[in-house]
Design a protein around this motif. Sequence first.
Motif, mmCIF file in Angstrom:
data_model
loop_
_atom_site.group_PDB
_atom_site.id
_atom_site.type_symbol
_atom_site.label_atom_id
_atom_site.label_comp_id
_atom_site.label_asym_id
_atom_site.label_seq_id
_atom_site.Cartn_x
_atom_site.Cartn_y
_atom_site.Cartn_z
ATOM 1 N N GLU A 186 7.105 12.205 -17.899
ATOM 2 C CA GLU A 186 5.786 11.580 -17.933
ATOM 3 C C GLU A 186 4.804 12.516 -18.621
ATOM 4 O O GLU A 186 4.719 13.699 -18.282
ATOM 5 C CB GLU A 186 5.309 11.278 -16.516
ATOM 6 C CG GLU A 186 4.068 10.426 -16.506
ATOM 7 C CD GLU A 186 3.713 9.937 -15.112
ATOM 8 O OE1 GLU A 186 2.517 9.715 -14.880
ATOM 9 O OE2 GLU A 186 4.621 9.796 -14.282
ATOM 10 N N GLY A 187 4.110 11.994 -19.617
ATOM 11 C CA GLY A 187 3.147 12.798 -20.364
ATOM 12 C C GLY A 187 3.661 13.216 -21.730
ATOM 13 O O GLY A 187 2.907 13.772 -22.517
ATOM 14 N N SER A 219 0.356 13.534 -23.665
ATOM 15 C CA SER A 219 -0.830 12.833 -23.176
ATOM 16 C C SER A 219 -1.341 13.419 -21.863
ATOM 17 O O SER A 219 -2.274 12.885 -21.280
ATOM 18 C CB SER A 219 -0.517 11.342 -22.978
ATOM 19 O OG SER A 219 0.496 11.170 -22.013
ATOM 20 N N GLU A 220 -0.701 14.495 -21.407
ATOM 21 C CA GLU A 220 -1.136 15.140 -20.170
ATOM 22 C C GLU A 220 -1.166 16.646 -20.351
ATOM 23 O O GLU A 220 -0.450 17.197 -21.185
ATOM 24 C CB GLU A 220 -0.184 14.782 -19.022
ATOM 25 C CG GLU A 220 -0.236 13.326 -18.637
ATOM 26 C CD GLU A 220 0.601 13.005 -17.430
ATOM 27 O OE1 GLU A 220 1.024 13.954 -16.725
ATOM 28 O OE2 GLU A 220 0.839 11.820 -17.179
ATOM 29 N N ASP A 225 -5.207 10.860 -25.651
ATOM 30 C CA ASP A 225 -5.685 10.403 -24.352
ATOM 31 C C ASP A 225 -5.028 9.059 -24.049
ATOM 32 O O ASP A 225 -5.223 8.091 -24.770
ATOM 33 C CB ASP A 225 -7.204 10.258 -24.389
ATOM 34 C CG ASP A 225 -7.786 9.869 -23.043
ATOM 35 O OD1 ASP A 225 -7.017 9.748 -22.073
ATOM 36 O OD2 ASP A 225 -9.005 9.697 -22.975
ATOM 37 N N THR A 266 -5.444 7.472 -21.142
ATOM 38 C CA THR A 266 -6.161 6.949 -19.981
ATOM 39 C C THR A 266 -6.288 5.436 -20.026
ATOM 40 O O THR A 266 -6.057 4.760 -19.031
ATOM 41 C CB THR A 266 -7.577 7.568 -19.897
ATOM 42 O OG1 THR A 266 -7.441 8.980 -19.936
ATOM 43 C CG2 THR A 266 -8.280 7.154 -18.628
ATOM 44 N N ARG A 269 -3.074 3.599 -19.140
ATOM 45 C CA ARG A 269 -2.736 3.771 -17.725
ATOM 46 C C ARG A 269 -3.605 2.880 -16.847
ATOM 47 O O ARG A 269 -3.173 2.409 -15.804
ATOM 48 C CB ARG A 269 -2.885 5.229 -17.311
ATOM 49 C CG ARG A 269 -1.696 6.070 -17.750
ATOM 50 C CD ARG A 269 -1.783 7.456 -17.225
ATOM 51 N NE ARG A 269 -2.612 8.202 -18.170
ATOM 52 C CZ ARG A 269 -3.319 9.255 -17.876
ATOM 53 N NH1 ARG A 269 -3.330 9.737 -16.673
ATOM 54 N NH2 ARG A 269 -4.036 9.876 -18.798
#
Length: 104
Positions: free
Chosen positions: A19-20, A58-59, A96, A98, A101
């Motif tokens: 994830e990310g 992305s994280e 990003d 965000t 999500r």
Amino acid sequence: MTAKAEVIDSIVSAIEEVEGLHPATGFGLDAVPWLPRGGKSYAVDLTPALVEIRVAASELPIPPLLEKLGGAVRALLQETAWATATVRLVVEELYDDTESRRKS
């Protein structure tokens, strides 16, 4: 499918499991459905001495994400022709995520 293509496919799957991180593909390649894995396989280069994997993150923080991916890739490469190759992880893009999500 060749052994090389199978390893690349496995590495792309490993990227997608962290994830990310996402496979970094050339502009527009991820939208071309007739390419292998929608163009995501272009994020991985395999040579006898080097396995280079290009990702988009992305994280933050990035180091733990790369450590997780690196461990997964090392495990995948055991028992293959690339078992002794250097693994290079390259973060090509930060973005990003965000908004996507929030929608899910």
